[in-house]
Write an enzyme that holds these catalytic residues in place. Structure first.
Site, PDB file in Angstrom:
ATOM      1  N   ASN A  84     -24.173 -25.815  -7.726  1.00 38.84           N
ATOM      2  CA  ASN A  84     -24.316 -24.718  -6.744  1.00 38.84           C
ATOM      3  C   ASN A  84     -24.989 -25.167  -5.453  1.00 38.84           C
ATOM      4  O   ASN A  84     -24.620 -24.727  -4.364  1.00 38.84           O
ATOM      5  CB  ASN A  84     -25.132 -23.576  -7.350  1.00 38.84           C
ATOM      6  CG  ASN A  84     -24.414 -22.909  -8.489  1.00 38.84           C
ATOM      7  OD1 ASN A  84     -23.305 -22.406  -8.326  1.00 38.84           O
ATOM      8  ND2 ASN A  84     -25.025 -22.923  -9.661  1.00 38.84           N
ATOM      9  N   SER A 109     -36.355 -25.143   1.419  1.00 37.22           N
ATOM     10  CA  SER A 109     -37.399 -24.399   0.698  1.00 37.22           C
ATOM     11  C   SER A 109     -38.734 -25.118   0.714  1.00 37.22           C
ATOM     12  O   SER A 109     -38.805 -26.350   0.790  1.00 37.22           O
ATOM     13  CB  SER A 109     -36.951 -24.229  -0.756  1.00 37.22           C
ATOM     14  OG  SER A 109     -38.009 -23.758  -1.564  1.00 37.22           O
ATOM     15  N   TYR A 146     -34.966 -28.076  -8.594  1.00 40.46           N
ATOM     16  CA  TYR A 146     -34.533 -27.173  -7.517  1.00 40.46           C
ATOM     17  C   TYR A 146     -34.989 -27.747  -6.166  1.00 40.46           C
ATOM     18  O   TYR A 146     -34.200 -27.833  -5.208  1.00 40.46           O
ATOM     19  CB  TYR A 146     -35.105 -25.769  -7.756  1.00 40.46           C
ATOM     20  CG  TYR A 146     -35.077 -24.879  -6.542  1.00 40.46           C
ATOM     21  CD1 TYR A 146     -33.875 -24.370  -6.056  1.00 40.46           C
ATOM     22  CD2 TYR A 146     -36.265 -24.552  -5.876  1.00 40.46           C
ATOM     23  CE1 TYR A 146     -33.862 -23.550  -4.934  1.00 40.46           C
ATOM     24  CE2 TYR A 146     -36.248 -23.735  -4.761  1.00 40.46           C
ATOM     25  CZ  TYR A 146     -35.047 -23.239  -4.285  1.00 40.46           C
ATOM     26  OH  TYR A 146     -35.030 -22.437  -3.171  1.00 40.46           O
ATOM     27  N   LYS A 150     -32.916 -28.991  -2.792  1.00 41.99           N
ATOM     28  CA  LYS A 150     -33.141 -28.507  -1.424  1.00 41.99           C
ATOM     29  C   LYS A 150     -33.386 -29.686  -0.476  1.00 41.99           C
ATOM     30  O   LYS A 150     -32.889 -29.715   0.645  1.00 41.99           O
ATOM     31  CB  LYS A 150     -34.310 -27.527  -1.398  1.00 41.99           C
ATOM     32  CG  LYS A 150     -34.050 -26.228  -2.120  1.00 41.99           C
ATOM     33  CD  LYS A 150     -33.247 -25.252  -1.283  1.00 41.99           C
ATOM     34  CE  LYS A 150     -31.883 -24.959  -1.758  1.00 41.99           C
ATOM     35  NZ  LYS A 150     -31.164 -23.974  -0.944  1.00 41.99           N
TER      36      LYS A 150
HETATM   37  N1  LIG Z   1     -36.085 -15.915  -1.269  1.00 44.11           N
HETATM   38  C1  LIG Z   1     -36.933 -16.880  -0.909  1.00 44.11           C
HETATM   39  O1  LIG Z   1     -38.152 -16.628  -0.773  1.00 44.11           O
HETATM   40  C2  LIG Z   1     -36.449 -18.271  -0.638  1.00 44.11           C
HETATM   41  C3  LIG Z   1     -35.092 -18.596  -0.638  1.00 44.11           C
HETATM   42  N2  LIG Z   1     -34.708 -19.887  -0.341  1.00 44.11           N
HETATM   43  C4  LIG Z   1     -33.296 -20.265  -0.311  1.00 44.11           C
HETATM   44  O2  LIG Z   1     -32.562 -19.260   0.360  1.00 44.11           O
HETATM   45  C5  LIG Z   1     -31.269 -19.140  -0.219  1.00 44.11           C
HETATM   46  C6  LIG Z   1     -31.038 -17.692  -0.599  1.00 44.11           C
HETATM   47  O3  LIG Z   1     -32.031 -17.320  -1.542  1.00 44.11           O
HETATM   48  P1  LIG Z   1     -32.175 -15.806  -2.050  1.00 44.11           P
HETATM   49  O4  LIG Z   1     -31.483 -14.899  -1.109  1.00 44.11           O
HETATM   50  O5  LIG Z   1     -33.596 -15.598  -2.366  1.00 44.11           O
HETATM   51  O6  LIG Z   1     -31.378 -15.920  -3.415  1.00 44.11           O
HETATM   52  P2  LIG Z   1     -30.405 -14.844  -4.080  1.00 44.11           P
HETATM   53  O7  LIG Z   1     -30.141 -15.308  -5.449  1.00 44.11           O
HETATM   54  O8  LIG Z   1     -30.915 -13.473  -3.843  1.00 44.11           O
HETATM   55  O9  LIG Z   1     -29.083 -15.066  -3.195  1.00 44.11           O
HETATM   56  C7  LIG Z   1     -28.293 -16.214  -3.331  1.00 44.11           C
HETATM   57  C8  LIG Z   1     -26.848 -15.780  -3.291  1.00 44.11           C
HETATM   58  O10 LIG Z   1     -26.024 -16.930  -3.403  1.00 44.11           O
HETATM   59  C9  LIG Z   1     -24.979 -16.638  -4.312  1.00 44.11           C
HETATM   60  N3  LIG Z   1     -24.522 -17.892  -4.921  1.00 44.11           N
HETATM   61  C10 LIG Z   1     -25.174 -18.667  -5.811  1.00 44.11           C
HETATM   62  N4  LIG Z   1     -24.421 -19.722  -6.161  1.00 44.11           N
HETATM   63  C11 LIG Z   1     -23.269 -19.606  -5.449  1.00 44.11           C
HETATM   64  C12 LIG Z   1     -22.081 -20.373  -5.378  1.00 44.11           C
HETATM   65  N5  LIG Z   1     -21.923 -21.485  -6.109  1.00 44.11           N
HETATM   66  N6  LIG Z   1     -21.093 -19.963  -4.539  1.00 44.11           N
HETATM   67  C13 LIG Z   1     -21.234 -18.831  -3.807  1.00 44.11           C
HETATM   68  N7  LIG Z   1     -22.326 -18.048  -3.839  1.00 44.11           N
HETATM   69  C14 LIG Z   1     -23.330 -18.446  -4.657  1.00 44.11           C
HETATM   70  C15 LIG Z   1     -25.581 -15.701  -5.339  1.00 44.11           C
HETATM   71  O11 LIG Z   1     -24.581 -14.943  -6.006  1.00 44.11           O
HETATM   72  C16 LIG Z   1     -26.497 -14.842  -4.462  1.00 44.11           C
HETATM   73  O12 LIG Z   1     -25.819 -13.708  -3.958  1.00 44.11           O
HETATM   74  C17 LIG Z   1     -31.225 -20.076  -1.411  1.00 44.11           C
HETATM   75  O13 LIG Z   1     -30.515 -21.233  -1.029  1.00 44.11           O
HETATM   76  C18 LIG Z   1     -32.673 -20.399  -1.678  1.00 44.11           C
HETATM   77  O14 LIG Z   1     -32.800 -21.706  -2.180  1.00 44.11           O
HETATM   78  C19 LIG Z   1     -35.621 -20.855  -0.028  1.00 44.11           C
HETATM   79  C20 LIG Z   1     -36.963 -20.594  -0.058  1.00 44.11           C
HETATM   80  C21 LIG Z   1     -37.480 -19.283  -0.350  1.00 44.11           C
HETATM   81  O1  LIG Z   2     -37.510 -21.533  -2.792  1.00 41.61           O
HETATM   82  C1  LIG Z   2     -37.976 -20.518  -3.262  1.00 41.61           C
HETATM   83  O2  LIG Z   2     -39.288 -20.247  -3.053  1.00 41.61           O
HETATM   84  C2  LIG Z   2     -39.808 -18.923  -3.254  1.00 41.61           C
HETATM   85  C3  LIG Z   2     -41.322 -19.058  -3.386  1.00 41.61           C
HETATM   86  O3  LIG Z   2     -41.606 -19.889  -4.476  1.00 41.61           O
HETATM   87  P1  LIG Z   2     -42.524 -19.398  -5.709  1.00 41.61           P
HETATM   88  O4  LIG Z   2     -42.569 -20.575  -6.625  1.00 41.61           O
HETATM   89  O5  LIG Z   2     -43.837 -19.070  -5.098  1.00 41.61           O
HETATM   90  O6  LIG Z   2     -41.870 -18.163  -6.281  1.00 41.61           O
HETATM   91  C4  LIG Z   2     -39.173 -18.298  -4.505  1.00 41.61           C
HETATM   92  O7  LIG Z   2     -39.663 -16.985  -4.704  1.00 41.61           O
HETATM   93  C5  LIG Z   2     -37.666 -18.283  -4.311  1.00 41.61           C
HETATM   94  O8  LIG Z   2     -37.005 -17.705  -5.410  1.00 41.61           O
HETATM   95  C6  LIG Z   2     -37.184 -19.712  -4.183  1.00 41.61           C
HETATM   96  O9  LIG Z   2     -35.804 -19.717  -3.880  1.00 41.61           O
END
Ligand SMILES: NC(=O)C1=CN([C@@H]2O[C@H](COP(=O)(O)OP(=O)(O)OC[C@H]3O[C@@H](n4cnc5c(N)ncnc54)[C@H](O)[C@@H]3O)[C@@H](O)[C@H]2O)C=CC1
Ligand SMILES: O=C1O[C@H](COP(=O)(O)O)[C@@H](O)[C@H](O)[C@H]1O
Length: 256
Positions: A84, A109, A146, A150
């Site tokens: 993914n 991340s 993970y 990233k």
């Molecule tokens: N939410 C956070 O605090 C943080 C998020 N990130 C990064 O931001 C990005 C988005 O994270 P979130 O929105 O929190 O996650 P999320 O899980 O809410 O959204 C990710 C989306 O990507 C889709 N997805 C996963 N694998 C896929 C694939 N192979 N093909 C197409 N779609 C796919 C999922 O269905 C989901 O809708 C991720 O790459 C994550 O690593 C990084 C640091 C912190």
């Molecule tokens: O990269 C990500 O980081 C956030 C924050 O990390 P955490 O270990 O404090 O939860 C995480 O919530 C998120 O799912 C992840 O994609």
């Protein structure tokens, strides 16, 4: 950015924050993993970023890609992040450079550098009287697979920028939560990214001129161990929120 913008992973939390803030600012093309419950207000496609034919169709005619799709779980397995996150990101880049896309904004991340949080430094580094600071020039130091995925996405960006000249902005996102910072979680408060600041940093990444950047995507929290100076300089990022302005769920100081 006048051309359409492709937003992968649009159905997730980061996608939600971006669309809440910027729905009317760009012509969006959303890439969703599965059919949505409600009809989106924007053009959309459904599929997997490891599907080469799909991603080639998805990038057709876009000026920029915001690539969020992937497994966001810090505990994700190698098989999952390999497919993914790593394979999916490589396929997105390959399609983007073949299409001549101008900008690629990549959701990196805090976990790409998570192992800087050593036993000796924690929990002090999460607190206001500590001055430990990462600025984005340090080498990646992931604390889980993970985080490895990233960091690999960042390196893929370096390669595609150097070989194909696509502009790349890696945003090392902190901890995105809606409405208020995480409760009873010092680490999360120090790396909090509010929904409005999340939309704003992605807008700046779409608008600014740069070549290859690694920036931290967090709000202007009083205590931070990630510098936001590079994001300010390279992108013109000007965050409004600060986790210190909250007591629990309640905002006790207005944003700037
Ligand atoms: N939410 C956070 O605090 C943080 C998020 N990130 C990064 O931001 C990005 C988005 O994270 P979130 O929105 O929190 O996650 P999320 O899980 O809410 O959204 C990710 C989306 O990507 C889709 N997805 C996963 N694998 C896929 C694939 N192979 N093909 C197409 N779609 C796919 C999922 O269905 C989901 O809708 C991720 O790459 C994550 O690593 C990084 C640091 C912190
Ligand atoms: O990269 C990500 O980081 C956030 C924050 O990390 P955490 O270990 O404090 O939860 C995480 O919530 C998120 O799912 C992840 O994609």
């Amino acid at each position: 950015m006048d051309d359409p913008v492709l937003l992968t992973g649009a159905g997730g939390r980061v996608g939600e924050a971006i669309l809440e803030g910027l729905a009317d600012e760009y012509e969006w093309r959303l890439l969703l993993h599965s059919p949505p419950d409600e009809e989106p207000d924007h053009e959309y496609m459904i599929g997997d970023v490891t599907d080469e034919a799909l991603v080639r169709a998805a990038v057709e005619g876009v000026g920029a890609v915001i690539h969020l799709a992937g497994d966001p779980r810090p505990e994700a397995s190698w098989d999952s992040v390999l497919s993914n996150n790593i394979d999916g990101t490589q396929k997105m880049y390959e399609a983007a450079v073949d299409e001549g896309v101008e900008k690629f904004i990549y959701a990196s991340s805090n976990h790409a550098v998570g192992a800087f949080e050593t036993d000796e430094r924690t929990p002090e580094m999460y607190r206001e009287d500590d001055d430990f600071l990462l600025d984005g020039t340090e080498l990646p130091r992931p604390g889980n697979l993970y985080g490895v995925s990233k960091a690999t996405g960042e390196v893929l960006g370096r390669y595609y920028h150097d070989q194909y000249d696509i502009d790349v902005c890696n945003i090392r996102i902190g901890n995105l939560t809606r409405g208020h910072p995480p409760i009873d979680y010092e680490r999360g408060q120090a790396m909090w990214l509010s929904y409005p600041d999340c939309a704003h940093i992605h807008q700046r990444a779409l608008e600014a001129d740069y070549d290859f950047e690694i920036v931290y995507g967090i709000s202007d929290n009083d205590r931070k161990y990630y510098s936001i100076e590079r994001a300010r300089e390279a992108l013109g990022y000007d965050p409004q929120d600060n986790s210190a302005h909250f007591k629990g769920e309640e905002r006790v100081e207005e944003p700037r």
